[in-house]
Write an enzyme that holds these catalytic residues in place. Structure first.
Site, mmCIF file in Angstrom:
data_model
loop_
_atom_site.group_PDB
_atom_site.id
_atom_site.type_symbol
_atom_site.label_atom_id
_atom_site.label_comp_id
_atom_site.label_asym_id
_atom_site.label_seq_id
_atom_site.Cartn_x
_atom_site.Cartn_y
_atom_site.Cartn_z
ATOM 1 N N GLY A 34 0.857 -1.179 0.046
ATOM 2 C CA GLY A 34 -0.037 -0.010 0.043
ATOM 3 C C GLY A 34 0.901 1.365 -0.146
ATOM 4 N N LEU A 35 0.303 2.160 0.761
ATOM 5 C CA LEU A 35 1.036 3.531 1.068
ATOM 6 C C LEU A 35 2.582 3.430 1.243
ATOM 7 N N ASP A 81 7.163 -7.199 14.335
ATOM 8 C CA ASP A 81 5.798 -7.020 14.826
ATOM 9 C C ASP A 81 5.776 -5.678 15.708
ATOM 10 N N TYR A 163 -9.778 11.280 10.100
ATOM 11 C CA TYR A 163 -10.764 11.373 11.405
ATOM 12 C C TYR A 163 -10.055 11.137 12.881
ATOM 13 N N ILE A 207 -7.554 6.310 -0.246
ATOM 14 C CA ILE A 207 -6.632 6.065 -1.198
ATOM 15 C C ILE A 207 -7.021 4.317 -1.266
HETATM 16 C C1 LIG Z 1 -17.833 4.629 4.664
HETATM 17 C C2 LIG Z 1 -16.555 4.116 4.463
HETATM 18 C C3 LIG Z 1 -16.422 3.892 3.019
HETATM 19 C C4 LIG Z 1 -15.567 3.300 2.472
HETATM 20 C C5 LIG Z 1 -14.092 3.243 3.305
HETATM 21 C C6 LIG Z 1 -13.094 2.852 2.289
HETATM 22 C C7 LIG Z 1 -11.795 3.368 2.203
HETATM 23 C C8 LIG Z 1 -11.203 3.883 3.269
HETATM 24 C C9 LIG Z 1 -11.192 5.202 3.482
HETATM 25 C C10 LIG Z 1 -10.553 5.960 4.489
HETATM 26 C C11 LIG Z 1 -9.448 5.312 5.363
HETATM 27 C C12 LIG Z 1 -9.131 5.691 6.361
HETATM 28 C C13 LIG Z 1 -8.352 5.365 7.320
HETATM 29 C C14 LIG Z 1 -7.645 4.010 7.229
HETATM 30 C C15 LIG Z 1 -6.836 3.536 8.178
HETATM 31 C C16 LIG Z 1 -6.233 2.428 8.242
HETATM 32 O O1 LIG Z 1 -5.759 1.750 8.915
HETATM 33 S S1 LIG Z 1 -6.135 1.291 6.508
HETATM 34 C C17 LIG Z 1 -5.279 0.177 6.929
HETATM 35 C C18 LIG Z 1 -6.106 -1.144 6.973
HETATM 36 N N1 LIG Z 1 -5.121 -2.199 7.115
HETATM 37 C C19 LIG Z 1 -4.684 -3.191 8.032
HETATM 38 O O2 LIG Z 1 -5.662 -3.315 8.904
HETATM 39 C C20 LIG Z 1 -3.746 -4.307 7.666
HETATM 40 C C21 LIG Z 1 -3.544 -4.985 9.222
HETATM 41 N N2 LIG Z 1 -4.599 -5.798 9.528
HETATM 42 C C22 LIG Z 1 -4.481 -7.019 10.344
HETATM 43 O O3 LIG Z 1 -3.568 -7.665 10.398
HETATM 44 C C23 LIG Z 1 -6.106 -7.284 10.812
HETATM 45 O O4 LIG Z 1 -7.001 -6.954 10.005
HETATM 46 C C24 LIG Z 1 -5.982 -7.087 12.310
HETATM 47 C C25 LIG Z 1 -7.382 -7.464 12.812
HETATM 48 C C26 LIG Z 1 -5.893 -5.393 12.445
HETATM 49 C C27 LIG Z 1 -4.912 -7.575 13.232
HETATM 50 O O5 LIG Z 1 -4.576 -9.063 12.743
HETATM 51 P P1 LIG Z 1 -4.343 -10.172 13.989
HETATM 52 O O6 LIG Z 1 -4.108 -11.535 13.241
HETATM 53 O O7 LIG Z 1 -3.238 -9.572 14.924
HETATM 54 O O8 LIG Z 1 -5.639 -10.103 14.755
HETATM 55 P P2 LIG Z 1 -6.947 -11.156 14.963
HETATM 56 O O9 LIG Z 1 -6.278 -12.309 15.839
HETATM 57 O O10 LIG Z 1 -7.477 -11.606 13.766
HETATM 58 O O11 LIG Z 1 -7.852 -10.302 15.724
HETATM 59 C C28 LIG Z 1 -7.671 -9.808 16.849
HETATM 60 C C29 LIG Z 1 -8.958 -9.398 17.801
HETATM 61 O O12 LIG Z 1 -9.804 -8.586 16.906
HETATM 62 C C30 LIG Z 1 -11.058 -9.052 16.422
HETATM 63 N N3 LIG Z 1 -11.400 -8.837 14.971
HETATM 64 C C31 LIG Z 1 -10.742 -8.939 14.094
HETATM 65 N N4 LIG Z 1 -11.517 -8.816 12.997
HETATM 66 C C32 LIG Z 1 -12.408 -8.147 13.405
HETATM 67 C C33 LIG Z 1 -13.648 -7.605 12.696
HETATM 68 N N5 LIG Z 1 -13.800 -7.344 11.369
HETATM 69 N N6 LIG Z 1 -14.937 -7.334 13.453
HETATM 70 C C34 LIG Z 1 -14.795 -7.357 14.807
HETATM 71 N N7 LIG Z 1 -13.594 -7.942 15.604
HETATM 72 C C35 LIG Z 1 -12.471 -8.297 14.720
HETATM 73 C C36 LIG Z 1 -10.660 -10.617 16.410
HETATM 74 O O13 LIG Z 1 -11.860 -11.356 16.763
HETATM 75 C C37 LIG Z 1 -9.851 -10.938 17.860
HETATM 76 O O14 LIG Z 1 -10.552 -10.648 19.247
HETATM 77 P P3 LIG Z 1 -10.958 -11.889 19.942
HETATM 78 O O15 LIG Z 1 -11.674 -12.678 19.137
HETATM 79 O O16 LIG Z 1 -11.744 -11.192 20.873
HETATM 80 O O17 LIG Z 1 -9.732 -12.455 20.091
HETATM 81 N N1 LIG Z 2 -5.724 3.661 2.446
HETATM 82 C C1 LIG Z 2 -6.188 4.522 3.150
HETATM 83 O O1 LIG Z 2 -7.293 5.041 2.353
HETATM 84 C C2 LIG Z 2 -5.750 5.558 4.048
HETATM 85 C C3 LIG Z 2 -4.734 4.779 4.887
HETATM 86 N N2 LIG Z 2 -4.372 5.512 6.010
HETATM 87 C C4 LIG Z 2 -2.838 5.117 6.627
HETATM 88 O O2 LIG Z 2 -2.136 4.568 5.755
HETATM 89 C C5 LIG Z 2 -1.153 3.657 6.246
HETATM 90 C C6 LIG Z 2 -1.048 2.650 5.318
HETATM 91 O O3 LIG Z 2 -2.447 2.056 5.003
HETATM 92 P P1 LIG Z 2 -2.483 1.194 3.710
HETATM 93 O O4 LIG Z 2 -1.313 1.305 2.704
HETATM 94 O O5 LIG Z 2 -3.686 1.659 3.110
HETATM 95 O O6 LIG Z 2 -2.721 -0.383 4.163
HETATM 96 P P2 LIG Z 2 -1.921 -1.616 4.382
HETATM 97 O O7 LIG Z 2 -2.850 -2.417 5.056
HETATM 98 O O8 LIG Z 2 -1.484 -2.057 2.854
HETATM 99 O O9 LIG Z 2 -0.689 -1.256 5.264
HETATM 100 C C7 LIG Z 2 -0.563 -1.686 6.673
HETATM 101 C C8 LIG Z 2 0.583 -2.051 6.976
HETATM 102 O O10 LIG Z 2 1.040 -2.175 8.355
HETATM 103 C C9 LIG Z 2 1.698 -3.336 8.596
HETATM 104 N N3 LIG Z 2 1.447 -3.980 9.832
HETATM 105 C C10 LIG Z 2 0.323 -4.277 10.377
HETATM 106 N N4 LIG Z 2 0.243 -4.791 11.442
HETATM 107 C C11 LIG Z 2 1.401 -4.752 11.846
HETATM 108 C C12 LIG Z 2 2.262 -4.986 12.967
HETATM 109 N N5 LIG Z 2 1.708 -5.517 14.049
HETATM 110 N N6 LIG Z 2 3.687 -4.574 13.206
HETATM 111 C C13 LIG Z 2 4.518 -4.442 11.896
HETATM 112 N N7 LIG Z 2 3.642 -3.965 10.796
HETATM 113 C C14 LIG Z 2 2.166 -4.136 10.949
HETATM 114 C C15 LIG Z 2 1.073 -4.351 7.405
HETATM 115 O O11 LIG Z 2 1.968 -5.514 7.170
HETATM 116 P P3 LIG Z 2 1.965 -6.837 7.561
HETATM 117 O O12 LIG Z 2 0.884 -7.430 7.650
HETATM 118 O O13 LIG Z 2 3.200 -7.402 6.939
HETATM 119 O O14 LIG Z 2 2.426 -6.729 9.074
HETATM 120 C C16 LIG Z 2 1.044 -3.556 6.189
HETATM 121 O O15 LIG Z 2 2.088 -3.184 5.231
HETATM 122 C C17 LIG Z 2 -1.812 3.382 7.657
HETATM 123 O O16 LIG Z 2 -1.172 4.012 8.658
HETATM 124 C C18 LIG Z 2 -3.185 3.770 7.336
HETATM 125 O O17 LIG Z 2 -3.750 3.976 8.725
HETATM 126 C C19 LIG Z 2 -4.690 6.546 6.446
HETATM 127 C C20 LIG Z 2 -6.013 7.215 5.743
HETATM 128 C C21 LIG Z 2 -6.447 6.553 4.604
#
Ligand SMILES: CC/C=C\C/C=C\C/C=C\C/C=C\C=C\C(=O)SCCNC(=O)CCNC(=O)[C@H](O)C(C)(C)COP(=O)(O)OP(=O)(O)OC[C@H]1O[C@@H](n2cnc3c(N)ncnc32)[C@H](O)[C@@H]1OP(=O)(O)O
Ligand SMILES: NC(=O)C1=CN([C@@H]2O[C@H](COP(=O)(O)OP(=O)(O)OC[C@H]3O[C@@H](n4cnc5c(N)ncnc54)[C@H](OP(=O)(O)O)[C@@H]3O)[C@@H](O)[C@H]2O)C=CC1
Length: 299
Positions: A34-35, A81, A163, A207
């Site tokens: 991603g970004l 991590d 946000y 994005i």
């Molecule tokens: C109206 C909106 C319209 C459009 C939106 C579209 C576009 C975006 C617009 C703006 C974006 C603005 C901001 C964006 C910010 C970002 O950060 S985007 C980046 C997102 N990227 C990622 O999340 C990548 C990494 N993510 C992950 O690895 C997983 O998703 C993780 C859950 C965050 C972590 O994984 P991990 O394996 O460590 O965790 P789990 O063991 O799977 O889960 C941990 C606990 O969380 C509970 N869980 C997991 N998923 C959910 C869910 N979907 N709903 C509820 N709960 C959830 C899971 O059950 C575990 O809890 P437990 O069961 O109690 O143990």
């Molecule tokens: N795309 C969008 O519309 C927007 C994105 N953002 C921000 O931009 C940034 C990038 O997001 P984007 O590129 O969209 O999403 P991605 O999911 O592609 O990026 C998230 C990255 O975080 C890494 N990551 C997640 N958990 C961990 C962890 N525990 N330790 C180390 N690395 C971790 C993931 O790698 P891995 O799974 O290998 O750990 C992944 O490369 C984020 O900070 C997001 O909040 C903000 C606003 C809008």
């Protein structure tokens, strides 16, 4: 895309002069996708040696190889991590061996998903806030202490979100943690300038990345409504964030610290303004409304 987006085409080429990051080391968390990947690519094209860190080593290695082979500059992949402070310390030690301490640090790693708050378990809350707030703090403190010890200056950049300022329902752990990251960076901008450290924040608007869209709009049902409220009529591009991040981290921005820069096509102000829905009023309707307003006498 909306019609007006033709006025605002994205420029996706690298903006800064070639060599702007020669002999510099950049550390980017979440740099494999991603970004983060886009920022790594831009910095590498500008001459930086990059270190990218996240949980999935295979993803990091593939990105590192692809970018290195395109730019000719080394990209190192280090598994980390960020939720685990000991893993962060090991990652930084590895980086010191590979490249020395960095000149540029980008805290980009994040986790997020949409979920009504009443459905969140304690572990769901912990999972997001640990990655976003604690992860950023662990990386920043570990590197900051070592940089201070070595008397080396650096640019720290955090990627938050629009946000972080307003708060948002349905992404409450992310909103809370990103707001914390902003407080952390603004505070350290004040405290650590004396050590040669700058701290800035970029708030991207939407994005398209797989990581974000798969967790925030899994069905695709909300994308159209989201674009319709963006005055520039389109989503952002990863390269637009990457160019801004490169500028903020560069020698062209050494007077910038404590800044919060929103890059969102105008979405934030568009959602905030109480009367912005009046965009829907047609010229004929305005004629009628204006006549009504002008004909009003007294209060
Ligand atoms: C109206 C909106 C319209 C459009 C939106 C579209 C576009 C975006 C617009 C703006 C974006 C603005 C901001 C964006 C910010 C970002 O950060 S985007 C980046 C997102 N990227 C990622 O999340 C990548 C990494 N993510 C992950 O690895 C997983 O998703 C993780 C859950 C965050 C972590 O994984 P991990 O394996 O460590 O965790 P789990 O063991 O799977 O889960 C941990 C606990 O969380 C509970 N869980 C997991 N998923 C959910 C869910 N979907 N709903 C509820 N709960 C959830 C899971 O059950 C575990 O809890 P437990 O069961 O109690 O143990
Ligand atoms: N795309 C969008 O519309 C927007 C994105 N953002 C921000 O931009 C940034 C990038 O997001 P984007 O590129 O969209 O999403 P991605 O999911 O592609 O990026 C998230 C990255 O975080 C890494 N990551 C997640 N958990 C961990 C962890 N525990 N330790 C180390 N690395 C971790 C993931 O790698 P891995 O799974 O290998 O750990 C992944 O490369 C984020 O900070 C997001 O909040 C903000 C606003 C809008």
């Amino acid at each position: 895309q909306l019609v007006q987006s033709t006025f605002f085409p994205p420029a996706e080429g690298v903006m800064l002069p070639t060599g702007s990051f020669s002999n510099r080391v950049a550390f980017i968390t979440g740099g494999g996708t991603g970004l983060g990947r886009a920022m790594t690519s831009t910095l590498s094209q500008l001459g930086a040696q990059c270190v990218i860190a996240s949980r999935k080593l295979d993803v990091l290695q593939q990105t590192a190889e692809e970018i290195s082979s395109q730019t000719g500059n080394k990209v190192h992949a280090v598994e980390c991590d960020v939720r685990d402070p000991q893993a962060v310390a090991r990652c930084v030690e590895r980086m010191e061996t590979l490249t020395g301490l960095p000149d540029v640090i980008i805290n980009n790693a994040a986790g997020n998903f949409v979920c009504p708050s009443e459905r969140l378990s304690p572990n769901a809350w912990r999972s997001i806030t640990d990655i976003v707030l604690n992860g950023t703090a662990f990386v920043t403190l570990e590197l900051g202490k070592r940089l201070i010890q070595s008397r080396k200056g650096a640019s720290f950049l955090a990627i938050t979100t629009i946000y972080a300022e307003s708060g948002s329902g349905f992404v409450v752990p992310s909103a809370s943690a990103k707001a914390g990251v902003e407080a952390l960076y603004k505070s350290l901008a004040a405290e650590w300038g004396r050590y040669g450290h700058r701290f800035n924040i970029i708030q991207p608007g939407p994005i398209r990345t797989k990581g974000a869209f798969s967790r925030l709009d899994p069905t695709g049902a909300f994308e159209k409504a989201m674009i319709s409220r963006i005055p520039t009529g389109r989503l952002g591009k990863p390269a637009e964030i990457a160019n801004l991040a490169a500028f903020v981290s560069s020698d062209y921005a050494t007077w910038m610290s404590g800044a919060v820069i929103r890059l969102d096509g105008g979405e934030y102000v568009s959602m905030a303004g109480e009367f912005n829905e009046l965009r829907r009023v047609t010229p004929d309707q305005w004629k009628m409304m204006e006549a009504m307003i002008r004909n009003t006498r007294g209060s």
